[in-house]
Motif scaffolding. Structure first.
Motif, PDB file in Angstrom:
ATOM      1  N   CYS A 177      -4.130  11.212  -3.466  1.00 23.63           N
ATOM      2  CA  CYS A 177      -3.353  11.229  -2.206  1.00 23.63           C
ATOM      3  C   CYS A 177      -4.019  10.352  -1.164  1.00 23.63           C
ATOM      4  N   THR A 178      -5.328  10.529  -0.972  1.00 21.99           N
ATOM      5  CA  THR A 178      -6.040   9.660  -0.025  1.00 21.99           C
ATOM      6  C   THR A 178      -6.191   8.294  -0.707  1.00 21.99           C
ATOM      7  N   GLY A 190      -0.541  11.934   9.928  1.00 23.29           N
ATOM      8  CA  GLY A 190      -1.992  11.768   9.795  1.00 23.29           C
ATOM      9  C   GLY A 190      -2.635  11.386  11.121  1.00 23.29           C
ATOM     10  N   GLU A 191      -1.919  10.525  11.855  1.00 22.41           N
ATOM     11  CA  GLU A 191      -2.384  10.099  13.178  1.00 22.41           C
ATOM     12  C   GLU A 191      -2.500  11.329  14.099  1.00 22.41           C
ATOM     13  N   PRO A 248     -12.736  11.278   9.474  1.00 27.05           N
ATOM     14  CA  PRO A 248     -11.283  11.377   9.669  1.00 27.05           C
ATOM     15  C   PRO A 248     -10.872  12.827   9.896  1.00 27.05           C
ATOM     16  N   GLY A 249      -9.955  13.022  10.838  1.00 25.69           N
ATOM     17  CA  GLY A 249      -9.682  14.352  11.362  1.00 25.69           C
ATOM     18  C   GLY A 249      -9.026  15.339  10.409  1.00 25.69           C
ATOM     19  N   GLY A 250      -8.131  14.845   9.537  1.00 25.10           N
ATOM     20  CA  GLY A 250      -7.324  15.746   8.707  1.00 25.10           C
ATOM     21  C   GLY A 250      -8.109  16.841   8.000  1.00 25.10           C
ATOM     22  N   PRO A 251      -9.091  16.465   7.172  1.00 23.77           N
ATOM     23  CA  PRO A 251      -9.828  17.492   6.431  1.00 23.77           C
ATOM     24  C   PRO A 251     -10.574  18.465   7.353  1.00 23.77           C
ATOM     25  N   SER A 266       1.099   9.797   5.619  1.00 30.56           N
ATOM     26  CA  SER A 266      -0.221   9.160   5.613  1.00 30.56           C
ATOM     27  C   SER A 266      -0.671   8.958   7.062  1.00 30.56           C
ATOM     28  N   GLY A 267      -1.686   8.111   7.244  1.00 29.79           N
ATOM     29  CA  GLY A 267      -2.171   7.843   8.595  1.00 29.79           C
ATOM     30  C   GLY A 267      -1.215   6.958   9.383  1.00 29.79           C
ATOM     31  N   HIS A 306       0.817  -1.223   0.000  1.00 27.78           N
ATOM     32  CA  HIS A 306       0.000   0.000   0.000  1.00 27.78           C
ATOM     33  C   HIS A 306       0.855   1.278   0.000  1.00 27.78           C
ATOM     34  N   GLY A 362       0.324  10.134   0.003  1.00 29.67           N
ATOM     35  CA  GLY A 362      -0.297   9.836   1.296  1.00 29.67           C
ATOM     36  C   GLY A 362      -1.393  10.836   1.617  1.00 29.67           C
ATOM     37  N   GLY A 363      -2.311  10.427   2.498  1.00 29.82           N
ATOM     38  CA  GLY A 363      -3.500  11.230   2.800  1.00 29.82           C
ATOM     39  C   GLY A 363      -3.209  12.659   3.239  1.00 29.82           C
ATOM     40  N   ASP A 389      -5.534  13.279  13.256  1.00 25.76           N
ATOM     41  CA  ASP A 389      -6.740  12.613  13.751  1.00 25.76           C
ATOM     42  C   ASP A 389      -6.908  12.817  15.261  1.00 25.76           C
ATOM     43  N   ALA A 447      -3.057  15.644   0.897  1.00 24.07           N
ATOM     44  CA  ALA A 447      -4.298  16.305   0.460  1.00 24.07           C
ATOM     45  C   ALA A 447      -4.463  17.656   1.158  1.00 24.07           C
ATOM     46  N   ASN A 448      -3.674  17.897   2.205  1.00 23.25           N
ATOM     47  CA  ASN A 448      -3.819  19.134   2.994  1.00 23.25           C
ATOM     48  C   ASN A 448      -3.459  20.382   2.174  1.00 23.25           C
TER      49      ASN A 448
END
Ligand code: KG4
Ligand code: ZN
Length: 379
Positions: A346-347, A209-210, A224-227, A182-183, A157, A315-316, A213, A319-320
């Motif tokens: 990205c996500t 990412g963690e 999910p917290g990021g966005p 990523s997360g 992944h 990685g997610g 979150d 996306a920021n």
């Protein structure tokens, strides 16, 4: 119970059904030995049609590429269901994947405008991720590869996240420096060939990412917290002096997110104890700056130091919006070419799995049908 065997049998039966066009024939064929599967004389094609499948977390995704060209990219997400519990519940994710995998695959094939017989290889995430969730996609992919008698490609992944950049720039070639956030991972990597990279810097504890979150959770924002942190930060000012994620007094440019996370939690709890209200927007903006500036700074510094002039990201967390604009600004200032994958790459998605599948396909790196899912794969 989602064991490999039972799931394999079921899904393999369905895939063979697609080939035999008869449910009875399908189930009977699935009961035969897998010796019928033989790709020993398979010839590598220059522009293969690769179907990618992703099911490592809460997204069931399928995409089709032809060479580096994306033909379709479909996702069915169980994130809204997971949000009720404040995070991903593995069993809910596995069940959602079993309900969605056939539909998302049919959609991706239809949108790509191809027939099943056009598929030259099936690429699938085999790890890292939630075991039950991975098994659904992996078993379905095995069934499909078996039914079509085409190679199965087992994709890591994280390497998929790195390969997202090729979707935005099909002419992209190593070497390049990649910011991975990523997360589960945060690192800066040097990609030296289509199949090799080395780690130049990484987090010593939590992933970025963690941390997003956890910051969201303490601020009462949904999963999910990021966005949500990003959106809250847009209305705030970075006026609170949280510790940066940059490890000080280290020559290795390592990151650490646990101190930043604890500082945010303590700040919010202290105010709550005094009966004062937390300014969510200011906390979000201050956290975001402390979390992201070191990623941008170190990526550019390592690219300049290594003399590599192309930078990519995956990685997610990529996306920021704040990260995207800061990384673009700093790469421009340093004269670096930046290949920034579109937010949808990205996500988690399957296009990146197909893209990494192509890298492995070109070297004939195929998996046996006995390949198993793996929860952890070291970087
Ligand atoms: O790559 P990804 O989709 O899944 C993993 O492989 O881990 O990354 C998920 C992480 C989550 O922690 C999520 O909060 C974060 O990426 N994320 C963001 C944004 N969108 C997703 N973090 C910051 N800003 C965003 N806009
Ligand atoms: Zn991911």
């Amino acid at each position: 119970v989602w064991g490999g065997g039972c799931c394999d049998g079921l899904i393999c039966g369905r895939a063979v059904y697609l080939r035999k066009k008869s449910p009875a024939g399908g189930v009977a064929a699935a009961a035969f030995s897998i010796d019928m599967y033989d790709i020993s004389n398979y010839k590598i094609k220059p522009e293969p049609v690769i179907l990618g499948l992703e099911s490592s977390c809460d997204e069931t995704a399928c995409a089709v590429i032809k060479g580096r060209r994306l033909l379709s990219n479909c996702i069915i997400s169980s994130a809204a269901e997971q949000a009720k519990y404040g995070g991903v519940v593995p069993e809910i994710a596995s069940r959602a994947h079993t309900e969605a995998v056939e539909e998302v695959t049919s959609r991706a094939i239809a949108e790509a405008g191809i027939a099943l017989s056009d598929i030259d290889a099936v690429a699938v995430t085999y790890g890292a991720g939630l075991l039950g969730a991975l098994l659904v996609g992996l078993s379905f992919a095995k069934g499909l590869a078996y039914a079509l008698n085409v190679p199965l490609i087992a994709v890591n992944h994280i390497r998929g996240h790195l390969a997202a950049a090729y979707l935005d720039d099909p002419s992209l070639k190593p070497p390049f420096i990649t910011l991975l956030a990523s997360g589960g991972h945060t690192a800066i990597l040097k990609t030296t060939s289509f199949t090799r990279f080395e780690v130049l810097a990484r987090t010593l504890d939590d992933a970025a990412g963690e941390a997003f979150d956890k910051c969201a959770r303490v601020l009462g924002l949904p999963y999910p917290g990021g966005p949500h942190v990003q959106r809250a930060a847009e209305g705030g000012s970075p006026s609170i002096d949280f510790p940066s994620a940059q490890v000080r007094h280290s020559s290795s440019l390592a990151f650490s997110y646990s101190g930043l996370k604890t500082a945010v939690i303590n700040y919010c709890h202290n105010l709550a104890q005094k009966g004062r209200e937390v300014n969510v927007a200011d906390v979000a903006a201050s956290f975001q700056r402390a979390a992201i500036e070191p990623l941008v700074e170190n990526t550019v510094r390592l690219a300049v130091q290594s003399g590599i002039t192309t930078v990519t990201a995956g990685g997610g967390v990529i996306a920021n919006g704040y990260l995207r604009s800061r990384l673009s600004e700093e790469c421009k200032k340093a004269g670096l070419k930046l290949v920034l994958p579109a937010v949808k790459f990205c996500t988690d998605n399957a296009a990146m799995i197909a893209s990494e599948g192509l890298n492995k396909y070109m070297t004939g790196d195929f998996a046996p049908l006995s390949v198993n899912a793996t929860a952890h794969i070291p970087l």
